[in-house]
Design an enzyme around this catalytic site. Structure first.
Site, PDB file in Angstrom:
ATOM      1  N   MET A  30       0.848  -1.195   0.000  1.00 24.33           N
ATOM      2  CA  MET A  30       0.000   0.000   0.000  1.00 24.33           C
ATOM      3  C   MET A  30       0.887   1.249   0.000  1.00 24.33           C
ATOM      4  O   MET A  30       0.440   2.341   0.375  1.00 24.33           O
ATOM      5  CB  MET A  30      -0.928  -0.004   1.205  1.00 24.33           C
ATOM      6  CG  MET A  30      -1.875  -1.210   1.182  1.00 24.33           C
ATOM      7  SD  MET A  30      -3.465  -0.928   1.970  1.00 24.33           S
ATOM      8  CE  MET A  30      -2.988  -0.569   3.622  1.00 24.33           C
ATOM      9  N   GLY A  31       2.143   1.081  -0.418  1.00 21.68           N
ATOM     10  CA  GLY A  31       3.031   2.238  -0.512  1.00 21.68           C
ATOM     11  C   GLY A  31       3.575   2.661   0.837  1.00 21.68           C
ATOM     12  O   GLY A  31       3.574   1.889   1.791  1.00 21.68           O
ATOM     13  N   HIS A  34       9.027   1.366   3.444  1.00 26.26           N
ATOM     14  CA  HIS A  34      10.089   1.501   4.443  1.00 26.26           C
ATOM     15  C   HIS A  34      11.048   0.322   4.280  1.00 26.26           C
ATOM     16  O   HIS A  34      10.905  -0.483   3.346  1.00 26.26           O
ATOM     17  CB  HIS A  34       9.511   1.574   5.866  1.00 26.26           C
ATOM     18  CG  HIS A  34       8.513   0.489   6.164  1.00 26.26           C
ATOM     19  ND1 HIS A  34       8.855  -0.837   6.224  1.00 26.26           N
ATOM     20  CD2 HIS A  34       7.176   0.535   6.385  1.00 26.26           C
ATOM     21  CE1 HIS A  34       7.804  -1.556   6.492  1.00 26.26           C
ATOM     22  NE2 HIS A  34       6.750  -0.758   6.581  1.00 26.26           N
ATOM     23  N   HIS A  37       9.634  -3.085   3.442  1.00 25.01           N
ATOM     24  CA  HIS A  37       9.270  -3.301   2.032  1.00 25.01           C
ATOM     25  C   HIS A  37      10.528  -3.524   1.197  1.00 25.01           C
ATOM     26  O   HIS A  37      10.542  -4.354   0.290  1.00 25.01           O
ATOM     27  CB  HIS A  37       8.511  -2.092   1.480  1.00 25.01           C
ATOM     28  CG  HIS A  37       7.198  -1.841   2.138  1.00 25.01           C
ATOM     29  ND1 HIS A  37       6.980  -0.773   2.971  1.00 25.01           N
ATOM     30  CD2 HIS A  37       6.030  -2.523   2.092  1.00 25.01           C
ATOM     31  CE1 HIS A  37       5.735  -0.799   3.405  1.00 25.01           C
ATOM     32  NE2 HIS A  37       5.131  -1.852   2.886  1.00 25.01           N
ATOM     33  N   GLN A  61     -10.004  -1.402   2.538  1.00 25.40           N
ATOM     34  CA  GLN A  61      -9.296  -1.950   3.693  1.00 25.40           C
ATOM     35  C   GLN A  61      -9.357  -1.037   4.911  1.00 25.40           C
ATOM     36  O   GLN A  61      -8.760  -1.318   5.935  1.00 25.40           O
ATOM     37  CB  GLN A  61      -7.827  -2.197   3.318  1.00 25.40           C
ATOM     38  CG  GLN A  61      -7.466  -3.674   3.333  1.00 25.40           C
ATOM     39  CD  GLN A  61      -6.114  -3.924   2.728  1.00 25.40           C
ATOM     40  OE1 GLN A  61      -5.997  -4.053   1.524  1.00 25.40           O
ATOM     41  NE2 GLN A  61      -5.087  -4.010   3.554  1.00 25.40           N
ATOM     42  N   GLY A 147       5.209  -9.730   4.322  1.00 23.34           N
ATOM     43  CA  GLY A 147       5.960  -9.609   5.573  1.00 23.34           C
ATOM     44  C   GLY A 147       5.337 -10.434   6.688  1.00 23.34           C
ATOM     45  O   GLY A 147       4.111 -10.573   6.770  1.00 23.34           O
ATOM     46  N   LYS A 149       5.151  -9.563   9.685  1.00 20.42           N
ATOM     47  CA  LYS A 149       4.421  -8.725  10.656  1.00 20.42           C
ATOM     48  C   LYS A 149       2.918  -8.963  10.549  1.00 20.42           C
ATOM     49  O   LYS A 149       2.208  -9.028  11.542  1.00 20.42           O
ATOM     50  CB  LYS A 149       4.733  -7.239  10.447  1.00 20.42           C
ATOM     51  CG  LYS A 149       4.042  -6.374  11.507  1.00 20.42           C
ATOM     52  CD  LYS A 149       4.427  -4.929  11.387  1.00 20.42           C
ATOM     53  CE  LYS A 149       3.754  -4.239  10.241  1.00 20.42           C
ATOM     54  NZ  LYS A 149       2.284  -4.114  10.393  1.00 20.42           N
ATOM     55  N   ASP A 150       2.446  -9.139   9.302  1.00 22.50           N
ATOM     56  CA  ASP A 150       1.028  -9.435   9.080  1.00 22.50           C
ATOM     57  C   ASP A 150       0.861 -10.953   8.934  1.00 22.50           C
ATOM     58  O   ASP A 150       0.470 -11.449   7.872  1.00 22.50           O
ATOM     59  CB  ASP A 150       0.545  -8.710   7.819  1.00 22.50           C
ATOM     60  CG  ASP A 150       0.674  -7.208   7.963  1.00 22.50           C
ATOM     61  OD1 ASP A 150      -0.078  -6.629   8.751  1.00 22.50           O
ATOM     62  OD2 ASP A 150       1.568  -6.617   7.323  1.00 22.50           O
TER      63      ASP A 150
HETATM   64  O1  PAF Z   1      -0.090  -5.804   3.474  1.00 24.30           O
HETATM   65  C1  PAF Z   1      -0.490  -4.903   2.720  1.00 24.30           C
HETATM   66  O2  PAF Z   1       0.196  -3.910   2.449  1.00 24.30           O
HETATM   67  C2  PAF Z   1      -1.870  -5.024   2.105  1.00 24.30           C
HETATM   68  O3  PAF Z   1      -2.755  -5.639   2.982  1.00 24.30           O
HETATM   69  C3  PAF Z   1      -1.888  -5.728   0.749  1.00 24.30           C
HETATM   70  C4  PAF Z   1      -1.423  -7.169   0.862  1.00 24.30           C
HETATM   71  C5  PAF Z   1      -0.984  -4.987  -0.223  1.00 24.30           C
HETATM   72  C6  PAF Z   1      -3.304  -5.727   0.189  1.00 24.30           C
HETATM   73  O4  PAF Z   1      -3.809  -4.435   0.041  1.00 24.30           O
END
Ligand code: PAF
Length: 285
Positions: A30-31, A34, A37, A61, A147, A149-150
């Site tokens: 989602m940009g 950091h 990413h 989201q 990642g 983290k999620d």
């Molecule tokens: O983890 C994220 O940044 C978002 O949930 C994803 C996987 C890009 C979906 O919008």
């Protein structure tokens, strides 16, 4: 580095390259990129001929009371990070490119999505799986990188990909951390100075829980011990603190070989999540 907004154009371009035998590694984001990413991009760079990054702040989201409008969108900086990490294509669709005004189709995973963040944010994972399925259909990745983290998000996407037979290999990359242990997140920029000073207590509580479990502490008391440690550090808004089977996110049992200790808290208006994996043999994963 090519930048695409139009899903049809990038899909066509990638499809042509795949016909010529090229493999595609994909990092959806989602940009507000950091170091976490950048670590995903570096890992993905080694996995495919073509590295594709998507930047899409998925409006679905964000709940009505959540931070969609203030979510950071530093596109210029994101493109510089992408270039540095040798991304070949950046996909930056507009919301209307992914969601027709009358869109009515969703992808829902109904098991792993229920607990943890799914219980606190009902419907959250349905919009994540929906957008990731769309992105997979457009980008046609051979491998995709997420990642740790999620962790719940990773497990949900893994289940969706398996169930819907997406021909993609999923890779989970360890959480990137600040020097004091705080998990890197685009939302860390929201923290006030005092909140930022408190935030490392989350990882400290996770590490303490891991040590306790490795030393044989009762699993069913781990959640309350984490809560107590967080409260002692001044974190009172705790969405959850749980020890679960890392495989299926069900309540942990003594026979589980891998556990995930997961925490979600709110510091002021900012919601932070983190987790740590524990092997029953006592070694960190
Ligand atoms: O983890 C994220 O940044 C978002 O949930 C994803 C996987 C890009 C979906 O919008």
């Amino acid at each position: 580095m090519k930048i695409f907004k139009d899903p049809k154009k990038i899909q066509q371009h990638i499809s042509n390259l795949k016909k010529r035998g090229k493999t595609v590694a994909f990092v959806p984001t989602m940009g507000a990129l950091h170091e976490g990413h950048a670590a995903l991009l570096r890992k993905a760079r080694t996995a495919g001929d073509i590295l594709v990054l998507s930047i899409f702040v998925n409006p679905l989201q964000f709940g009505p009371a959540e931070d969609f409008s203030r979510y950071p969108r530093p596109l210029k900086n994101d493109l510089a990070v992408a270039k540095k990490e040798k991304v070949d294509m950046v996909f930056t669709p507009a919301a209307a490119d992914l969601y027709a005004a009358d869109h009515s189709t969703h992808v829902a995973e109904d098991d792993l999505s229920r607990g943890l963040c799914g219980a606190v944010r009902p419907g959250h994972f349905r919009v994540v799986t929906t957008v990731v399925a769309k992105l997979f259909n457009i980008v046609l990745p051979d491998s995709a990188f997420f990642g740790q983290k999620d962790y719940q998000q990773y497990k949900v996407i893994e289940r969706m990909s398996r169930d819907l037979r997406f021909p993609v290999r999923l890779v989970m990359v360890p959480t990137a951390r600040e020097k004091d242990g705080l998990a890197m997140s685009s939302r860390n920029t929201y923290l006030s100075t005092a909140e930022r000073e408190t935030a490392p207590a989350i990882y400290q509580a996770l590490c303490a829980a891991k040590k306790d479990i490795e030393e044989g502490a009762a699993l069913n008391r781990a959640g309350s011990r984490i809560r107590a440690a967080l409260r002692k550090s001044g974190i009172r808004a705790i969405d959850y603190a749980a020890v679960l089977s890392a495989a299926d996110l069900k309540a942990a049992s003594q026979t589980d070989k891998k556990l995930v200790v997961a925490v979600a808290v709110r510091l002021g208006k900012t919601r932070l999540i983190d987790n740590i994996l524990v092997k029953r043999s006592g070694k960190n994963i």
